[in-house]
Scaffold this motif. Structure first.
Motif, mmCIF file in Angstrom:
data_model
loop_
_atom_site.group_PDB
_atom_site.id
_atom_site.type_symbol
_atom_site.label_atom_id
_atom_site.label_comp_id
_atom_site.label_asym_id
_atom_site.label_seq_id
_atom_site.Cartn_x
_atom_site.Cartn_y
_atom_site.Cartn_z
ATOM 1 N N VAL A 1 46.108 95.912 -16.169
ATOM 2 C CA VAL A 1 44.899 95.701 -15.363
ATOM 3 C C VAL A 1 44.021 94.621 -15.996
ATOM 4 C CG1 VAL A 1 42.776 96.771 -14.498
ATOM 5 C CG2 VAL A 1 44.938 98.028 -14.399
ATOM 6 N N ALA A 2 43.896 94.646 -17.315
ATOM 7 C CA ALA A 2 43.084 93.628 -17.993
ATOM 8 C C ALA A 2 43.632 92.230 -17.731
ATOM 9 C CB ALA A 2 43.036 93.911 -19.491
ATOM 10 N N GLU A 3 44.944 92.103 -17.763
ATOM 11 C CA GLU A 3 45.541 90.798 -17.480
ATOM 12 C C GLU A 3 45.294 90.394 -16.032
ATOM 13 O OE1 GLU A 3 49.628 91.303 -18.522
ATOM 14 O OE2 GLU A 3 49.286 90.985 -20.682
ATOM 15 N N GLU A 4 45.349 91.351 -15.140
ATOM 16 C CA GLU A 4 45.147 91.075 -13.716
ATOM 17 C C GLU A 4 43.734 90.576 -13.438
ATOM 18 O OE1 GLU A 4 45.083 93.550 -9.474
ATOM 19 O OE2 GLU A 4 45.874 94.483 -11.282
ATOM 20 N N VAL A 5 42.743 91.145 -14.116
ATOM 21 C CA VAL A 5 41.348 90.808 -13.817
ATOM 22 C C VAL A 5 40.746 89.818 -14.802
ATOM 23 C CG1 VAL A 5 41.042 93.079 -12.776
ATOM 24 C CG2 VAL A 5 40.335 92.720 -15.156
ATOM 25 N N GLY A 6 41.545 89.372 -15.764
ATOM 26 C CA GLY A 6 41.007 88.471 -16.774
ATOM 27 C C GLY A 6 40.045 89.159 -17.710
ATOM 28 N N GLY A 7 40.295 90.441 -17.936
ATOM 29 C CA GLY A 7 39.425 91.223 -18.811
ATOM 30 C C GLY A 7 40.041 91.473 -20.165
ATOM 31 N N HIS A 8 39.499 92.450 -20.861
ATOM 32 C CA HIS A 8 39.950 92.783 -22.214
ATOM 33 C C HIS A 8 40.407 94.234 -22.236
ATOM 34 C CE1 HIS A 8 40.092 92.624 -26.606
ATOM 35 N NE2 HIS A 8 39.477 93.795 -26.618
ATOM 36 N N ALA A 9 41.628 94.468 -22.670
ATOM 37 C CA ALA A 9 42.169 95.824 -22.734
ATOM 38 C C ALA A 9 41.685 96.529 -23.990
ATOM 39 C CB ALA A 9 43.691 95.791 -22.709
ATOM 40 N N ALA A 10 41.212 97.763 -23.825
ATOM 41 C CA ALA A 10 40.794 98.599 -24.953
ATOM 42 C C ALA A 10 41.365 99.997 -24.726
ATOM 43 C CB ALA A 10 39.282 98.627 -25.076
ATOM 44 N N PRO A 11 42.677 100.142 -24.864
ATOM 45 C CA PRO A 11 43.288 101.451 -24.603
ATOM 46 C C PRO A 11 42.871 102.481 -25.643
ATOM 47 C CG PRO A 11 44.899 99.939 -25.536
ATOM 48 C CD PRO A 11 43.665 99.128 -25.256
ATOM 49 N N GLY A 12 42.903 103.746 -25.230
ATOM 50 C CA GLY A 12 42.575 104.806 -26.174
ATOM 51 C C GLY A 12 41.744 105.895 -25.533
ATOM 52 N N ASP A 13 41.377 106.855 -26.350
ATOM 53 C CA ASP A 13 40.599 108.014 -25.923
ATOM 54 C C ASP A 13 39.169 107.601 -25.603
ATOM 55 O OD1 ASP A 13 39.549 110.610 -25.646
ATOM 56 O OD2 ASP A 13 39.106 110.722 -27.790
ATOM 57 N N ALA A 14 38.682 108.039 -24.425
ATOM 58 C CA ALA A 14 37.303 107.741 -24.040
ATOM 59 C C ALA A 14 36.479 109.012 -23.930
ATOM 60 C CB ALA A 14 37.276 106.997 -22.714
ATOM 61 N N ALA A 15 36.944 110.086 -24.593
ATOM 62 C CA ALA A 15 36.238 111.363 -24.501
ATOM 63 C C ALA A 15 35.804 111.892 -25.864
ATOM 64 C CB ALA A 15 37.109 112.401 -23.798
ATOM 65 N N GLY A 16 36.702 111.893 -26.831
ATOM 66 C CA GLY A 16 36.381 112.413 -28.153
ATOM 67 C C GLY A 16 35.339 111.565 -28.867
ATOM 68 N N GLU A 17 34.656 112.168 -29.818
ATOM 69 C CA GLU A 17 33.569 111.467 -30.506
ATOM 70 C C GLU A 17 34.047 110.180 -31.168
ATOM 71 O OE1 GLU A 17 29.841 112.598 -33.472
ATOM 72 O OE2 GLU A 17 31.473 114.030 -33.137
ATOM 73 N N ARG A 18 35.167 110.244 -31.870
ATOM 74 C CA ARG A 18 35.682 109.038 -32.531
ATOM 75 C C ARG A 18 36.177 108.015 -31.517
ATOM 76 N NH1 ARG A 18 39.194 111.315 -37.733
ATOM 77 N NH2 ARG A 18 37.415 112.221 -38.871
ATOM 78 N N GLY A 19 36.844 108.511 -30.461
ATOM 79 C CA GLY A 19 37.368 107.600 -29.455
ATOM 80 C C GLY A 19 36.269 106.837 -28.735
ATOM 81 N N VAL A 20 35.207 107.536 -28.366
ATOM 82 C CA VAL A 20 34.085 106.885 -27.687
ATOM 83 C C VAL A 20 33.427 105.866 -28.614
ATOM 84 C CG1 VAL A 20 31.813 107.235 -26.655
ATOM 85 C CG2 VAL A 20 33.658 108.836 -26.153
ATOM 86 N N ALA A 21 33.223 106.242 -29.863
ATOM 87 C CA ALA A 21 32.601 105.310 -30.824
ATOM 88 C C ALA A 21 33.449 104.063 -30.997
ATOM 89 C CB ALA A 21 32.393 106.018 -32.162
ATOM 90 N N ALA A 22 34.769 104.240 -31.068
ATOM 91 C CA ALA A 22 35.672 103.092 -31.225
ATOM 92 C C ALA A 22 35.631 102.199 -29.987
ATOM 93 C CB ALA A 22 37.091 103.584 -31.478
ATOM 94 N N LEU A 23 35.572 102.819 -28.803
ATOM 95 C CA LEU A 23 35.531 102.026 -27.575
ATOM 96 C C LEU A 23 34.228 101.237 -27.480
ATOM 97 C CD1 LEU A 23 36.548 101.157 -24.829
ATOM 98 C CD2 LEU A 23 35.734 103.341 -23.892
#
Length: 260
Positions: free
Chosen positions: A45-67
């Motif tokens: 999707v990032a390639e399709e829209v010319g964006g930046h991919a940031a895969p990973g957990d978007a719920a846990g405390e560490r995952g959200v902080a990393a994102l």
């Protein structure tokens, strides 16, 4: 409400509504960070829209902080956050402790954790936008899926609290509450598909378009299915009659063998 050159994060953007939001926002000139647990989908999707991919957990405390950290490194600042990632787990009272906990983590705490990190900067500069993909289940209920219904109610409640608390600081909060949408979750709904599609099963792109229109007037509730507003009013003004009607639907589903 221009989004050109704005820094935007969309979670759960590898598929469905999240993907459609990323595509629509990028088409309007936003700089989009695409998050998803499915790394391959996020990259695609990032390639399709010319964006930046940031895969990973978007719920846990560490995952959200990393994102948040990754997004800030790429965007400079985060102007808009679309908390779209969500899950549906369990059926009836048979839903396990783990399924209840996972629903709360992804459908509620992911938003709480993101806001803790985003809000100080937004308040300091006097602007920011936080959009959650809730569900009509968060306004009404979801027969057969208590963990989903309860966690989506909590999602909407948290968004309401944010709006009431921070709108005078320049922070806009919105909640997208569709009914049936043709996503992977809808495809897995089995016998419940008919109920979900009662007012039509929309394409994810329809939800993205409704959201895009709502960004222009900052309305809190984004209702891609207009009749959801009628149901919401009915629920609030005659709750017992509403519950009687919902119980009638429950009994009908049980007779069809759709629910235990």
């Amino acid at each position: 409400m221009p989004v050109r050159d704005r820094g935007v994060v969309v979670t759960g953007a590898g598929h469905g509504i999240g993907r459609a939001l990323a595509v629509r926002l990028a088409a309007e000139g936003a700089r989009v960070v695409v998050n998803d647990l499915d790394a391959d989908a996020a990259v695609q999707v990032a390639e399709e829209v010319g964006g930046h991919a940031a895969p990973g957990d978007a719920a846990g405390e560490r995952g959200v902080a990393a994102l948040v950290e990754t997004a800030r490194e790429h965007l400079g600042s985060i102007d808009m956050w679309f908390g779209n990632a969500g899950i549906e787990r369990g059926r009836g009272l048979g839903a396990s402790e783990e399924e209840w906990a996972a629903s709360h983590e992804v459908n509620v705490m992911a938003h709480v954790r993101a806001v803790r990190l985003l809000m100080p900067a937004w308040v300091a500069r006097g602007s920011g936008r936080f959009v959650v993909t809730a569900s009509a289940a968060g306004l009404l209920t979801s027969l057969g899926n208590p963990a989903y219904a309860v966690s989506k109610h909590a999602c909407v409640a948290f968004a309401e609290w944010l709006s009431a608390t921070y709108r005078h600081r320049g922070v806009v909060v919105q909640a997208i509450c569709p009914q049936g949408v043709r996503t992977r979750m809808f495809e897995r709904a089995g016998p419940l598909q008919g109920l979900l599609a009662h007012d039509g099963a929309l394409a994810p792109e329809d939800v993205a378009e409704a959201t895009w229109q709502a960004l222009h007037d900052d309305r809190f509730l984004v209702l891609p299915h207009p009749r959801a507003a009628e149901y919401y009013v009915h629920r609030a003004t005659d709750t017992d009659r509403w519950l009687t009607g919902m119980n009638r639907l429950q009994r009908g589903l049980e007779e069809q063998g759709a629910l235990g």
